[in-house]
Design an enzyme around this catalytic site. Structure first.
Site, mmCIF file in Angstrom:
data_model
loop_
_atom_site.group_PDB
_atom_site.id
_atom_site.type_symbol
_atom_site.label_atom_id
_atom_site.label_comp_id
_atom_site.label_asym_id
_atom_site.label_seq_id
_atom_site.Cartn_x
_atom_site.Cartn_y
_atom_site.Cartn_z
ATOM 1 N N LYS A 22 0.691 -1.163 0.090
ATOM 2 C CA LYS A 22 0.108 -0.182 0.023
ATOM 3 C C LYS A 22 0.650 1.310 0.013
ATOM 4 O O LYS A 22 0.618 2.240 -0.717
ATOM 5 C CB LYS A 22 -0.947 0.119 1.109
ATOM 6 C CG LYS A 22 -1.677 1.374 1.418
ATOM 7 C CD LYS A 22 -2.356 1.308 2.791
ATOM 8 C CE LYS A 22 -1.593 1.686 4.024
ATOM 9 N NZ LYS A 22 -1.535 3.136 3.980
ATOM 10 N N ASN A 23 1.865 1.416 0.841
ATOM 11 C CA ASN A 23 2.831 2.455 0.956
ATOM 12 C C ASN A 23 3.657 2.813 -0.307
ATOM 13 O O ASN A 23 4.026 3.775 -0.328
ATOM 14 C CB ASN A 23 3.440 2.545 2.230
ATOM 15 C CG ASN A 23 2.555 2.605 3.736
ATOM 16 O OD1 ASN A 23 1.255 2.869 3.414
ATOM 17 N ND2 ASN A 23 3.126 2.613 4.653
ATOM 18 N N ARG A 102 -4.293 10.603 4.731
ATOM 19 C CA ARG A 102 -3.165 11.612 4.830
ATOM 20 C C ARG A 102 -2.379 11.553 3.554
ATOM 21 O O ARG A 102 -1.917 12.549 3.186
ATOM 22 C CB ARG A 102 -2.042 11.085 5.967
ATOM 23 C CG ARG A 102 -1.129 11.913 6.233
ATOM 24 C CD ARG A 102 -0.143 11.660 7.485
ATOM 25 N NE ARG A 102 0.901 12.303 7.548
ATOM 26 C CZ ARG A 102 1.091 13.605 7.827
ATOM 27 N NH1 ARG A 102 0.214 14.232 8.523
ATOM 28 N NH2 ARG A 102 2.460 14.091 7.746
ATOM 29 N N CYS A 126 -4.956 8.525 9.818
ATOM 30 C CA CYS A 126 -4.772 7.366 11.002
ATOM 31 C C CYS A 126 -4.748 8.686 12.153
ATOM 32 O O CYS A 126 -3.994 9.446 12.172
ATOM 33 C CB CYS A 126 -3.680 6.812 11.330
ATOM 34 S SG CYS A 126 -3.963 4.990 10.158
ATOM 35 N N ARG A 131 1.063 14.653 13.456
ATOM 36 C CA ARG A 131 1.435 14.405 12.132
ATOM 37 C C ARG A 131 1.470 15.691 11.186
ATOM 38 O O ARG A 131 0.775 15.976 10.587
ATOM 39 C CB ARG A 131 0.565 13.404 11.450
ATOM 40 C CG ARG A 131 0.875 11.986 12.292
ATOM 41 C CD ARG A 131 0.233 10.809 11.401
ATOM 42 N NE ARG A 131 1.016 10.239 10.441
ATOM 43 C CZ ARG A 131 0.422 9.331 9.749
ATOM 44 N NH1 ARG A 131 -0.637 8.664 9.855
ATOM 45 N NH2 ARG A 131 1.360 8.508 8.921
ATOM 46 N N ASP A 134 4.836 20.491 8.135
ATOM 47 C CA ASP A 134 5.628 21.483 8.039
ATOM 48 C C ASP A 134 6.834 21.275 7.223
ATOM 49 O O ASP A 134 7.634 22.055 6.602
ATOM 50 C CB ASP A 134 6.306 22.026 9.337
ATOM 51 C CG ASP A 134 6.951 20.670 10.329
ATOM 52 O OD1 ASP A 134 6.190 19.723 10.263
ATOM 53 O OD2 ASP A 134 7.946 20.872 11.063
ATOM 54 N N LEU A 135 7.460 19.967 7.276
ATOM 55 C CA LEU A 135 8.793 19.626 6.429
ATOM 56 C C LEU A 135 8.559 19.583 5.218
ATOM 57 O O LEU A 135 9.359 19.765 4.274
ATOM 58 C CB LEU A 135 9.572 18.425 7.019
ATOM 59 C CG LEU A 135 9.809 18.335 8.592
ATOM 60 C CD1 LEU A 135 10.370 17.261 9.017
ATOM 61 C CD2 LEU A 135 10.676 19.375 8.782
ATOM 62 N N ASP A 316 5.417 0.653 11.816
ATOM 63 C CA ASP A 316 4.020 0.056 11.425
ATOM 64 C C ASP A 316 3.838 -1.428 11.657
ATOM 65 O O ASP A 316 3.114 -2.261 11.591
ATOM 66 C CB ASP A 316 4.045 0.345 9.789
ATOM 67 C CG ASP A 316 3.698 1.701 9.361
ATOM 68 O OD1 ASP A 316 3.226 2.415 10.404
ATOM 69 O OD2 ASP A 316 3.795 1.693 8.213
ATOM 70 N N ILE A 338 8.749 7.273 16.548
ATOM 71 C CA ILE A 338 8.210 7.825 15.402
ATOM 72 C C ILE A 338 6.992 8.785 15.551
ATOM 73 O O ILE A 338 6.925 9.755 15.164
ATOM 74 C CB ILE A 338 8.003 6.746 14.174
ATOM 75 C CG1 ILE A 338 9.119 5.839 14.137
ATOM 76 C CG2 ILE A 338 7.687 7.525 12.947
ATOM 77 C CD1 ILE A 338 10.443 6.216 13.216
ATOM 78 N N ARG A 408 -8.484 -0.577 4.873
ATOM 79 C CA ARG A 408 -7.731 0.432 4.226
ATOM 80 C C ARG A 408 -6.395 -0.254 3.655
ATOM 81 O O ARG A 408 -5.759 0.347 2.809
ATOM 82 C CB ARG A 408 -7.261 1.604 5.194
ATOM 83 C CG ARG A 408 -8.632 2.390 5.481
ATOM 84 C CD ARG A 408 -8.228 3.561 6.362
ATOM 85 N NE ARG A 408 -6.774 4.386 5.961
ATOM 86 C CZ ARG A 408 -5.856 4.550 6.598
ATOM 87 N NH1 ARG A 408 -6.162 4.730 7.808
ATOM 88 N NH2 ARG A 408 -4.796 4.993 6.174
HETATM 89 C C1 UD1 Z 1 4.587 6.772 6.348
HETATM 90 C C2 UD1 Z 1 3.608 5.592 6.399
HETATM 91 C C3 UD1 Z 1 3.311 5.090 7.381
HETATM 92 C C4 UD1 Z 1 4.283 5.026 8.311
HETATM 93 C C5 UD1 Z 1 5.324 6.335 8.298
HETATM 94 C C6 UD1 Z 1 6.846 6.075 9.087
HETATM 95 C C7 UD1 Z 1 2.525 5.776 3.890
HETATM 96 C C8 UD1 Z 1 1.377 5.961 3.211
HETATM 97 N N1 UD1 Z 1 2.500 6.150 5.238
HETATM 98 O O1 UD1 Z 1 3.692 7.803 6.919
HETATM 99 O O2 UD1 Z 1 2.506 4.086 7.412
HETATM 100 O O3 UD1 Z 1 4.214 4.645 9.671
HETATM 101 O O4 UD1 Z 1 5.597 6.616 6.884
HETATM 102 O O5 UD1 Z 1 7.371 4.957 8.613
HETATM 103 O O6 UD1 Z 1 3.539 5.573 3.268
HETATM 104 N N2 UD1 Z 1 6.942 14.922 10.433
HETATM 105 C C9 UD1 Z 1 6.810 16.046 10.893
HETATM 106 N N3 UD1 Z 1 6.670 17.059 9.884
HETATM 107 C C10 UD1 Z 1 6.368 16.533 8.698
HETATM 108 C C11 UD1 Z 1 6.281 15.411 8.356
HETATM 109 C C12 UD1 Z 1 6.507 14.559 9.158
HETATM 110 O O7 UD1 Z 1 7.267 16.299 12.073
HETATM 111 O O8 UD1 Z 1 6.317 17.593 7.640
HETATM 112 C C13 UD1 Z 1 6.992 13.810 11.456
HETATM 113 C C14 UD1 Z 1 5.794 12.870 11.931
HETATM 114 O O9 UD1 Z 1 4.905 13.669 12.879
HETATM 115 C C15 UD1 Z 1 6.301 11.609 12.495
HETATM 116 C C16 UD1 Z 1 7.827 11.633 11.691
HETATM 117 O O10 UD1 Z 1 8.064 12.830 11.148
HETATM 118 O O11 UD1 Z 1 6.766 11.842 13.677
HETATM 119 C C17 UD1 Z 1 7.750 10.601 10.548
HETATM 120 O O12 UD1 Z 1 6.698 10.564 9.702
HETATM 121 P P1 UD1 Z 1 6.570 10.273 8.116
HETATM 122 O O13 UD1 Z 1 7.560 9.328 7.895
HETATM 123 O O14 UD1 Z 1 6.424 11.523 7.434
HETATM 124 O O15 UD1 Z 1 5.272 9.478 8.015
HETATM 125 P P2 UD1 Z 1 4.168 9.407 6.743
HETATM 126 O O16 UD1 Z 1 4.922 9.628 5.625
HETATM 127 O O17 UD1 Z 1 2.955 10.337 7.050
#
Ligand code: UD1
Length: 429
Positions: A22-23, A102, A126, A131, A134-135, A316, A338, A408
């Site tokens: 899925k991811n 998301r 989720c 989440r 900003d980045l 995950d 995470i 999902r």
């Molecule tokens: C993706 C996966 C999810 C997995 C996660 C971590 C998909 C669809 N989802 O989620 O299943 O659990 O990677 O392996 O692929 N963060 C910030 N600012 C940002 C973006 C992220 O602070 O702008 C933080 C998040 O809150 C979190 C960490 O970075 O604490 C990692 O998140 P991220 O790797 O971005 O997760 P997703 O891409 O949403």
């Protein structure tokens, strides 16, 4: 609303086909926005998140065709989807569509790169922590976009196109790495992403983008270089196998005992979790086209695990591993680094008789001799499958409510477990 009923106690024997990830499928589908040619994806899993993303892409003007099943293919053979973004008719991704998942926020990168404009609702998805995005936004600003936030929408604009730049991520983020990649491929000049996510799904996305004519090197390492090109063309790509689904069934077998071959699973995508399983007494054997998981009657020992970005132990699989540790011999510690607030399964596991204490980002699990079936609630995608795993080893009946979370991300879950002898059934009202 559908429920899943599990009568615990059966050992698992046989084989389970692992679906496309899925991811990986979600960013690969999103990448179709980058070209006016067709993109064909094979091995796409049948999941509600995929259907939801198709809806979002349609809203931007992407046509899709799902190929019929060929002779000999079963529902367990992934589907082939043709996507064509010949004309983007709308650069807005509205709240009604984005709030449900998301990853739909990820359209912001390719829309901005190709059209110079994207208006995307801030995401939902989720309920596992705050989440933020900003980045993502910092990365797009580095590439020359102006960003405004207005009434719950991010408006990103680069009317003269994006410009290659150095992007430094202060923490590893999968979604922002996907977004930076999809934006930088059409930027003018060279970009470098520092502290990039090394997840296999990032490598899969870069693989498709390169087939489309992008010039990306270093995907799978912490430094990715992208030489921008002016146009991308169509390509065909097969989605890589789902390492989280692989780990989930591996833990189910470790929980119940038995012997199961996970077909199409790739050992190299999940070494960290397989190492832990081997350490606690599970047989994990790499095979030509899959991975064999076996566990005899002795049960598993306890272990301490900390979630980390790839190649570390995946967040995950944290909930599923916690379910497994509920019946381990001894005390385990699981640290979640995470996502904050990703422990909602703890109180549901407690309903089955698990002994878990929470202390900040750490869960301490004292293994018990037996779990007892109960009514439980699925709270998010991975937590819900943890309840299924626990139910497989609990005495009596466990009923998991709110199964839409499972749909999902887990294709044909009950069928895959049933074919290995589990007593699992879906109850629809
Ligand atoms: C993706 C996966 C999810 C997995 C996660 C971590 C998909 C669809 N989802 O989620 O299943 O659990 O990677 O392996 O692929 N963060 C910030 N600012 C940002 C973006 C992220 O602070 O702008 C933080 C998040 O809150 C979190 C960490 O970075 O604490 C990692 O998140 P991220 O790797 O971005 O997760 P997703 O891409 O949403």
């Amino acid at each position: 609303m559908d429920r899943i009923s599990i009568t615990g106690g059966a050992k698992l024997h046989g084989s389970i086909p692992i679906s496309g990830a899925k991811n990986a499928a979600l960013p690969l589908m999103t990448a179709a926005l980058l070209t006016d040619d067709g993109v064909t994806l094979d091995n796409v899993p049948r999941l509600s998140d995929v259907t939801q993303l198709l809806r979002i892409l349609s809203n931007h003007g992407v046509d899709h065709k799902i190929a019929g099943r060929l002779a000999g293919q079963t529902t367990e053979t992934g589907q082939t989807i043709d996507l064509s973004a010949r004309q983007i008719v709308d650069t807005t991704a509205p709240y009604e569509l984005v709030s449900r998942m998301r990853a739909s926020f990820w359209v912001i990168g390719p829309l901005l790169a190709r059209m110079g404009l994207a208006k995307v609702s801030l995401p939902g998805g989720c309920a596992i922590g705050t989440r933020p995005v900003d980045l993502y936004l910092q990365a797009l600003e580095r590439l020359g976009a102006s960003i405004e936030i207005e009434a719950g929408y991010v408006i990103a604009a680069a009317p003269k196109g994006l410009k290659g730049a150095e992007i430094f991520f202060p923490k590893v983020t999968v979604g922002a790495t996907h977004t930076a990649l999809m934006a930088a491929v059409l930027a003018d000049g060279r970009s470098v992403i520092h502290n990039a996510a090394r997840e296999p799904e990032v490598v899969d996305l870069a693989g498709l983008l390169n087939k489309m004519g992008a010039r990306i090197t270093g995907a799978g390492t912490a430094t990715i270089e992208i030489q921008g090109v002016s146009r991308l063309h169509g390509a065909r790509h097969s989605v890589l196998p789902d390492r989280i689904e692989t780990g989930t069934y591996a833990m189910a077998v470790a929980m119940t005992g038995g012997d199961v071959v996970l077909e199409n699973a790739r050992y190299d995508l999940l070494k960290s979790a397989f190492d832990v399983l081997q350490r606690i007494g599970v047989t994990v054997e790499k095979q030509e086209n899959g991975v064999r998981i076996a566990r005899n009657g002795a049960g598993v020992s306890s272990a301490d695990v900390t979630t980390q970005p790839f190649p570390g132990f995946p967040t995950d699989l944290q909930a599923q591993f916690m379910a497994l540790m509920c019946k381990a011999n001894g005390v385990s510690h699981i640290r979640e680094t995470i996502f904050e607030n990703r422990f909602m399964h703890v109180q549901e596991l407690a309903r089955l008789g698990a002994r878990i204490k929470l202390d900040g980002d750490m869960a301490v699990i004292e293994g018990v001799k037996s779990l007892t079936g109960a009514q439980v609630m699925a709270t998010d995608l991975r937590a819900s499958v943890a309840m299924v795993i626990a139910g497989l080893a609990a005495e009596g009946e466990t009923v998991v409510h709110r199964v839409y979370h499972l749909d999902r991300g887990f294709e044909a879950l009950e069928k895959k477990l049933q074919r290995c002898g589990a007593q699992v059934e879906r109850i629809s009202d």
